[in-house]
Scaffold this motif. Structure first.
Motif, short mmCIF file in Angstrom:
data_model
loop_
_atom_site.label_atom_id
_atom_site.label_comp_id
_atom_site.label_asym_id
_atom_site.label_seq_id
_atom_site.Cartn_x
_atom_site.Cartn_y
_atom_site.Cartn_z
N TYR A 299 0.83 -1.21 0.00
CA TYR A 299 0.00 0.00 0.00
C TYR A 299 0.86 1.26 0.00
O TYR A 299 0.66 2.16 -0.83
N GLU A 303 1.02 4.09 -2.91
CA GLU A 303 0.43 5.40 -2.64
C GLU A 303 1.47 6.48 -2.38
O GLU A 303 1.28 7.64 -2.74
N GLY A 358 -3.90 4.27 6.52
CA GLY A 358 -4.63 4.54 5.27
C GLY A 358 -4.53 6.00 4.86
O GLY A 358 -4.05 6.29 3.80
N SER A 360 -8.18 6.16 7.47
CA SER A 360 -9.54 5.72 7.24
C SER A 360 -10.30 6.77 6.43
O SER A 360 -10.17 7.98 6.68
N LYS A 372 -4.49 12.76 3.57
CA LYS A 372 -4.05 11.42 3.22
C LYS A 372 -2.55 11.47 2.92
O LYS A 372 -2.12 11.57 1.76
N ASN A 377 0.22 7.84 8.68
CA ASN A 377 0.44 6.40 8.89
C ASN A 377 1.55 6.14 9.91
O ASN A 377 1.46 5.21 10.72
N VAL A 441 -8.32 -6.30 2.31
CA VAL A 441 -7.59 -5.36 1.44
C VAL A 441 -7.81 -5.69 -0.02
O VAL A 441 -7.97 -4.80 -0.87
N LEU A 446 -6.82 -1.00 1.78
CA LEU A 446 -6.30 -0.87 3.14
C LEU A 446 -7.05 0.15 4.00
O LEU A 446 -7.32 -0.11 5.18
N PRO A 447 -7.42 1.33 3.48
CA PRO A 447 -8.12 2.29 4.34
C PRO A 447 -9.40 1.73 4.95
O PRO A 447 -9.66 1.91 6.15
N SER A 450 -8.57 -1.06 7.51
CA SER A 450 -8.18 -0.49 8.80
C SER A 450 -9.40 0.00 9.56
O SER A 450 -9.47 -0.12 10.79
#
Length: 489
Positions: A299, A303, A358, A360, A372, A377, A441, A446-447, A450
């Motif tokens: 992830y 990202e 993430g 979330s 984000k 993280n 996932v 992943l967000p 989580s």
């Protein structure tokens, strides 16, 4: 005349003419109090101080500890380090090696997962029969089996295809049994050596567990680059076998060998409500610790363009913060009044930390509270590593106190049983976490995965809170009924 006789007997006791009998009666009236001093109240502690030797009151310190205690701690600390290194050393190189030799990605996942599955069963079995077989024998034989299996794993370099896969499962299964045996026996021995400071000692011991988690993968990667597939396994295996030889000399004869093993019912222990609660919390926490392992690196690489060495540093940060804070949480967990607060607040903070991975969508898209970014993280890693220790540290004591409240005598058999159960449900969490996170996932990302884990942890916190309230209400009502009955009689 009978009353006068009783009075004269009492006066003789008070005057010290039968002092030894008087002390014996007092000691027998509080049989469970001296087991672990942190659970007693101030009044009981005053009674115990007059009836037991000062040796039982000593805290955990090198200055006050006996030679036997120091040797036991050093051996167990090294075993924790070696055991975690043995489990984690294959992470950097084994998946690619297995894929190259014909295994599928799913098969590789099961090779990792079977270790925890076998540990779950092994923990229950070894915890139940540790005093029957002998804790010292279980410890030394477990180290020998784990070391031998590590050596054998190195010879898989010469195998391909189905043969390679079959021997992977066979050797990994036996290795898991060995590690389970050594961890169960080592924890039981150490907690028995330091009965007044169980959580504190376990907290300090987690430093070495954290070091094993941190150094296992890097050591495995370096050794693989130096000597190929065999060298990591030969190194760890040889280290374990050398340790086995030293343990034979250093580990003293244990209480269960001197007095004979006592049988403790596993099912009866698992029927205690507080034990069930503690087992559930253990699974939740280790699910949270392990759920990032298979999904975090892909992830953040996609990202935020993070390289694999940087991901390794993030996991190193998690293990480092956990290891540094573990002794503090252990010190607090030996105070009975702090335990439920630590569990509830720890789960609440752990739930919040999971939302930061993430991060979330609830925080970034719906409430627009956080950006984000990668640093969010990283903050999540720190929050989780801080809160995990506050939840894990009290669990061992919670089970011991529950056994004592249920009328069990806290002896070596109970220490072994608690050690085995704790290790078993730890392994269950280690298996469930990565498996569920991979599925979530793959389907939701992943967000949202989580977010689901955060909700799962929050729900567990509410269950613990509800259980604690109901337990306190029950104890208050039961105490009130006992008082009324005493007044009536």
């Amino acid at each position: 005349m009978e009353v006068k006789k009783d009075d004269s007997e009492t006066s003789r006791l008070l005057d010290g003419q039968n002092g030894s009998r008087h002390v014996q009666l007092e000691t027998e009236s509080v049989p469970d109090v001296i087991t672990y001093g942190s659970v007693i109240d101030e009044h009981t502690e005053q009674v115990v101080s007059d009836t037991v030797s000062p040796k039982k009151e000593e805290g955990f310190s090198c200055g006050k500890a006996s030679k036997r205690q120091i040797l036991s701690f050093i051996c167990v600390a090294f075993l924790n380090f070696a055991g975690m290194s043995c489990q984690a050393i294959i992470a950097p190189f084994f998946p690619n090696e297995a894929l190259r030799r014909g295994a599928s990605q799913t098969t590789v996942g099961f090779v990792f997962g079977c270790f925890s599955g076998v540990q779950f069963l092994g923990g229950l079995v070894f915890g139940k029969f540790i005093t029957t077989v002998g804790s010292r024998f279980v410890l030394i034989s477990g180290v020998f089996v784990a070391g031998s299996c590590s050596l054998l794993f190195g010879f898989l370099e010469y195998m391909e295809g189905a043969t390679f896969i079959a021997f992977c499962f066979a050797i990994r299964t036996m290795e898991a049994l060995g590690v389970s045996a050594q961890i169960t026996a080592a924890t039981a021995i150490l907690t028995h050596e330091f009965p007044n400071n169980v959580a504190k000692v376990m907290g300090i011991l987690e430093i070495f567990t954290g070091l094993g988690m941190m150094t296992g993968p890097p050591i495995g990667g370096v050794l693989y680059n130096l000597g190929g597939f065999k060298l990591p396994f030969f190194t760890v295996g040889g280290m374990m076998l050398c340790c086995c030889a030293f343990l034979t000399v250093l580990v003293p004869t244990q209480v269960d060998e001197q007095e004979g093993g006592k049988d403790v019912s596993l099912l009866s222990f698992l029927k205690i409500p507080t034990v069930i609660m503690a087992c559930g919390v253990t699974v939740v926490v280790y699910c949270t610790i392990q759920y990032l392992n298979p999904v975090f690196q892909p992830y953040v690489a996609k990202e935020f363009n993070v390289s694999p060495p940087q991901v390794g540093l993030y996991f190193l940060l998690l293990a480092s913060v956990y290891a540094v804070c573990a002794p503090l949480w252990g010190w607090l967990a030996d105070k009975k009044k702090c335990v439920r607060i630590m569990l509830i607040l720890g789960l609440l903070v752990l739930s919040a930390g999971a939302l930061l991975f993430g991060p979330s969508p609830l925080l970034t898209d719906y409430l627009t509270l956080l950006p984000k970014t990668l640093w969010i993280n990283i903050v999540g890693i720190v929050v989780i590593s801080l809160s995990v220790g506050s939840v894990l540290a009290p669990l061992f004591n919670v089970m011991l106190w529950a056994a004592s409240d249920a009328g069990m005598e806290i002896d070596f058999a109970v220490y072994g049983l608690v050690s085995g159960i704790f290790g078993a449900f730890m392994s269950m969490g280690n298996f469930i976490g990565p498996t569920v996170s991979s599925a979530l996932v793959e389907k939701f990302g992943l967000p949202w995965a989580s977010t689901a884990f955060s909700g799962f942890i929050a729900f567990s916190m509410l269950l613990v809170l509800t259980f604690t309230i109901c337990e306190n209400m029950y104890k208050s009502c039961h105490a009130g009924q006992s008082t009324v009955e005493e007044v009536q009689t």
